[in-house]
Write a protein that holds these residues in place. Structure first.
Motif, PDB file in Angstrom:
ATOM      1  N   MET A   1      43.911  27.835  41.158  1.00  0.00           N
ATOM      2  CA  MET A   1      43.772  29.284  41.334  1.00  0.00           C
ATOM      3  C   MET A   1      45.083  29.962  41.698  1.00  0.00           C
ATOM      4  SD  MET A   1      40.735  30.107  40.665  1.00  0.00           S
ATOM      5  CE  MET A   1      40.603  31.766  41.253  1.00  0.00           C
TER       6      MET A   1
ATOM      7  N   GLU B   1      52.591  37.576  40.056  1.00  0.00           N
ATOM      8  CA  GLU B   1      51.282  38.030  40.525  1.00  0.00           C
ATOM      9  C   GLU B   1      50.438  38.702  39.432  1.00  0.00           C
ATOM     10  OE1 GLU B   1      51.356  40.771  43.791  1.00  0.00           O
ATOM     11  OE2 GLU B   1      49.200  40.655  44.053  1.00  0.00           O
TER      12      GLU B   1
ATOM     13  N   ASN C   1      46.997  37.128  38.201  1.00  0.00           N
ATOM     14  CA  ASN C   1      45.721  37.804  38.466  1.00  0.00           C
ATOM     15  C   ASN C   1      44.872  37.918  37.201  1.00  0.00           C
ATOM     16  OD1 ASN C   1      45.927  38.086  41.198  1.00  0.00           O
ATOM     17  ND2 ASN C   1      46.828  40.134  41.122  1.00  0.00           N
TER      18      ASN C   1
ATOM     19  N   ARG D   1      43.247  34.689  37.019  1.00  0.00           N
ATOM     20  CA  ARG D   1      42.227  34.570  38.076  1.00  0.00           C
ATOM     21  C   ARG D   1      40.945  35.309  37.713  1.00  0.00           C
ATOM     22  NH1 ARG D   1      46.368  35.708  43.075  1.00  0.00           N
ATOM     23  NH2 ARG D   1      46.845  33.550  43.613  1.00  0.00           N
ATOM     24  N   LYS D   2      41.088  36.424  36.984  1.00  0.00           N
ATOM     25  CA  LYS D   2      39.890  37.198  36.627  1.00  0.00           C
ATOM     26  C   LYS D   2      38.955  36.403  35.725  1.00  0.00           C
ATOM     27  CE  LYS D   2      42.156  41.672  36.979  1.00  0.00           C
ATOM     28  NZ  LYS D   2      42.784  42.762  36.218  1.00  0.00           N
TER      29      LYS D   2
ATOM     30  N   PHE E   1      35.073  31.258  41.907  1.00  0.00           N
ATOM     31  CA  PHE E   1      35.384  30.203  42.872  1.00  0.00           C
ATOM     32  C   PHE E   1      34.309  30.221  43.958  1.00  0.00           C
ATOM     33  CE2 PHE E   1      39.331  28.019  44.864  1.00  0.00           C
ATOM     34  CZ  PHE E   1      38.532  27.142  45.581  1.00  0.00           C
TER      35      PHE E   1
ATOM     36  N   ILE F   1      32.164  43.442  44.679  1.00  0.00           N
ATOM     37  CA  ILE F   1      33.565  43.784  44.973  1.00  0.00           C
ATOM     38  C   ILE F   1      34.482  43.653  43.748  1.00  0.00           C
ATOM     39  CG2 ILE F   1      34.048  41.468  45.934  1.00  0.00           C
ATOM     40  CD1 ILE F   1      36.075  42.816  47.812  1.00  0.00           C
ATOM     41  N   THR F   2      34.322  42.580  42.975  1.00  0.00           N
ATOM     42  CA  THR F   2      35.210  42.420  41.815  1.00  0.00           C
ATOM     43  C   THR F   2      34.889  43.456  40.728  1.00  0.00           C
ATOM     44  OG1 THR F   2      33.707  40.697  41.086  1.00  0.00           O
ATOM     45  CG2 THR F   2      35.803  39.973  42.018  1.00  0.00           C
TER      46      THR F   2
ATOM     47  N   GLU G   1      36.560  46.600  41.781  1.00  0.00           N
ATOM     48  CA  GLU G   1      38.022  46.496  41.740  1.00  0.00           C
ATOM     49  C   GLU G   1      38.569  46.423  40.315  1.00  0.00           C
ATOM     50  OE1 GLU G   1      40.595  46.330  44.096  1.00  0.00           O
ATOM     51  OE2 GLU G   1      39.103  47.110  45.488  1.00  0.00           O
ATOM     52  N   HIS G   2      37.862  45.697  39.444  1.00  0.00           N
ATOM     53  CA  HIS G   2      38.461  45.367  38.147  1.00  0.00           C
ATOM     54  C   HIS G   2      37.776  45.969  36.928  1.00  0.00           C
ATOM     55  CE1 HIS G   2      40.929  42.713  40.401  1.00  0.00           C
ATOM     56  NE2 HIS G   2      39.996  41.834  40.655  1.00  0.00           N
TER      57      HIS G   2
ATOM     58  N   ARG H   1      28.340  35.928  43.754  1.00  0.00           N
ATOM     59  CA  ARG H   1      29.596  36.677  43.755  1.00  0.00           C
ATOM     60  C   ARG H   1      30.587  36.079  42.751  1.00  0.00           C
ATOM     61  NH1 ARG H   1      33.134  36.938  49.188  1.00  0.00           N
ATOM     62  NH2 ARG H   1      33.646  34.816  48.528  1.00  0.00           N
TER      63      ARG H   1
END
Lengths: 247, 269
Positions: free
Chosen positions: A48, A70, A74, A77-78, A82, A101-102, A105-106, A150
């Motif tokens: 990760m 970063e 990221n 990571r999307k 995990f 939350i994701t 955010e995304h 999640r």
């Protein structure tokens, strides 16, 4: 596909990973097993990008995540979900906020779309209607299932599970194992499961890999693991204190 | 002789390690500050998080600030009356209380008590998040922890400290008034005249500028030590103590530096 080559990591004086080679084919579930403290969780954190190795490479769909900046990291990571060992739910948020939350955010999803997605994921893990509860009021098994909801909120291509059944009773362990299996069938996710629970390993794994002394010393199917003459694997799956693995 | 050499060498090594660790710590704090500025624009877009922190830092500190300020003003009046004795006329008591409060006591005492309460709360919260892998969880979800956790707390502290200081100034001057009128024997007219006579806007500004810096110190120290937490409950305790101690020390040190910069350069006559 995830391809790990020659991964090395020293923490303090201990060489935790000492040249790990591992392939996780698309759509398959690979179980990484091994004694506590052999670097299984450290391996997941490297994948990760939460830890950086001293040497080696980790390719995710042909992108080497080692040393990635970063922004691009990221983006990788999307594509992952995990499930942490203790679920790592945010105490200050409700269950619904944790799962959403994701998405907030995304994505550009509206609040009603997010609520719908959260409800759907909770239904998948058998926890309908607990959106407004706080993590502190959930049991260990419930926390794991919310953590799972999640992790899959964004429809990940890859799932990483860190000790998904540790600390759970046998029935709840079976519930989690079935969930992992059903997710693989439902969304075709590629998974790495880290565990020392052999029941779980046989249940969810297409392939098993054994980590010992910082290296992968065995890879094979659950049937091959059961019938292997490899002394390390035999000692581990039989749970014996006598053998080449020194206690 | 050999033992003496060995002891000297060990002492030298220990001192060297300590100095290098301190330099590394200053470097890490500087990087956190830079990171906070780098992520501040996107961090501020999550306005709800900032408002939550402003509520936690500001609104929940109101009662504490109120009580401390009231007694600070009251004590200032008693001390001023005692020190003036026959040397300075009591008509100046209002101006002395006002200037000492808005330049020094208001911002510094507010920063110390808020630093104790809020710095500890921030370090404990982020420290617990660190040891329970919640910070790792944020990163694994491609959410930058500095943007999501540090920016709202630092901005909340920077915004709320000056506001709390204005409140503290007002309450302290009122506390001084109550004591001056009831037990020192100064009339309301004399006290208010004293307040007006030596009120300078630059005094108020200097206190508020200090408060902005103190807010930043409290926010960053709490976040830094929270993020650096290792181990379990013990580690959280250590982080909390370090956050509070470093906040208080830095508030006092920066107060001296800022006083020099403000009164010798910026507001120099």
């Amino acid at each position: 596909m995830i391809r790990i080559r020659g991964l090395k990591k020293k923490l303090g004086a201990k060489q935790v990973l000492n040249g790990v080679d591992l392939d996780v084919p698309q759509g398959r579930t690979v179980v990484v097993m091994g004694r506590s403290g052999t670097g299984k969780s450290v391996l997941l954190k490297h994948i990760m990008g939460l830890m950086q190795p001293d040497e080696g490479s980790i390719e995710v769909d042909d992108t080497d995540v080692v040393g990635l900046k970063e922004g691009p990291l990221n983006e990788v990571r999307k594509r992952f979900g995990f499930l942490f060992q203790g679920a790592a739910l945010f105490d200050s948020m409700t269950v619904g906020e944790n799962i959403g939350i994701t998405l907030r955010e995304h994505t550009r999803m509206t609040e009603s779309q997010i609520r719908e997605r959260v409800a759907e994921r909770l239904e998948w893990v058998g926890m309908t209607g607990i959106e407004d509860m706080k993590p502190a009021s959930l049991s260990g098994g419930m926390r794991k299932r919310v953590g799972l909801a999640r992790a899959i909120a964004m429809d990940p291509a890859y799932m990483l599970y860190d000790e998904p059944t540790t600390g759970l009773d046998p029935i709840m362990s079976d519930v989690i194992n079935r969930l992992i299996r059903s997710l693989q069938q439902r969304i075709g996710v590629t998974s790495i499961v880290v565990t020392h629970d052999m029941n779980s390993a046989y249940h969810v794994g297409d392939e098993l890999a054994m980590l010992h002394d910082g290296r992968v010393v065995f890879t094979g199917t659950p049937d091959e693991a059961r019938s292997t003459s490899d002394a390390f694997v035999r000692q581990f799956i039989e749970g014996s204190s006598e053998g080449p693995i020194r206690v | 002789m050999a033992d003496d050499d060995s002891l000297t060498l060990r002492t030298y090594e220990a001192a060297r390690t300590r100095v290098l660790d301190s330099i590394a710590e200053v470097g890490r704090i500087t990087l956190l500050v830079i990171d906070t500025f780098r992520h501040s624009l996107r961090g501020l877009r999550a306005f709800r998080l900032v408002v939550d922190q402003m509520h936690m830092i500001g609104v929940q500190s109101l009662m504490l600030v109120f009580i401390v300020s009231l007694f600070t003003g009251a004590v200032s009046a008693v001390q001023a009356a005692y020190q003036f004795s026959t040397v300075v006329p009591l008509k100046y008591i209002g101006s002395v209380i006002l200037r000492s409060v808005i330049i020094e006591l208001g911002p510094v005492l507010t920063a110390l008590i808020v630093g104790g309460r809020v710095g500890a709360a921030i370090a404990a919260e982020l420290g617990t998040m660190r040891v329970t892998e919640q910070v790792d969880a944020l990163e694994s979800m491609a959410i930058n922890p500095v943007r999501y956790l540090v920016v709202p707390r630092v901005v909340g502290a920077i915004v709320m400290l000056p506001l709390l200081t204005i409140l503290a100034n007002t309450i302290a001057v009122f506390g001084g008034y109550v004591v001056a009128v009831t037990s020192v024997g100064v009339s309301t007219h004399t006290y208010v005249t004293g307040l007006k006579q030596f009120f300078f806007m630059k005094d108020l500004w200097s206190g508020l500028i200090k408060a902005v810096f103190f807010g930043g110190i409290i926010g960053w120290m709490g976040c830094y030590y929270g993020f650096r937490t290792e181990g379990g409950a013990e580690g959280v305790g250590v982080a909390t103590t370090r956050a509070v101690v470093s906040s208080c020390v830095l508030v006092l040190v920066s107060d001296y530096v800022l006083a020099n910069v403000l009164f010798r350069f910026i507001f120099a006559e």
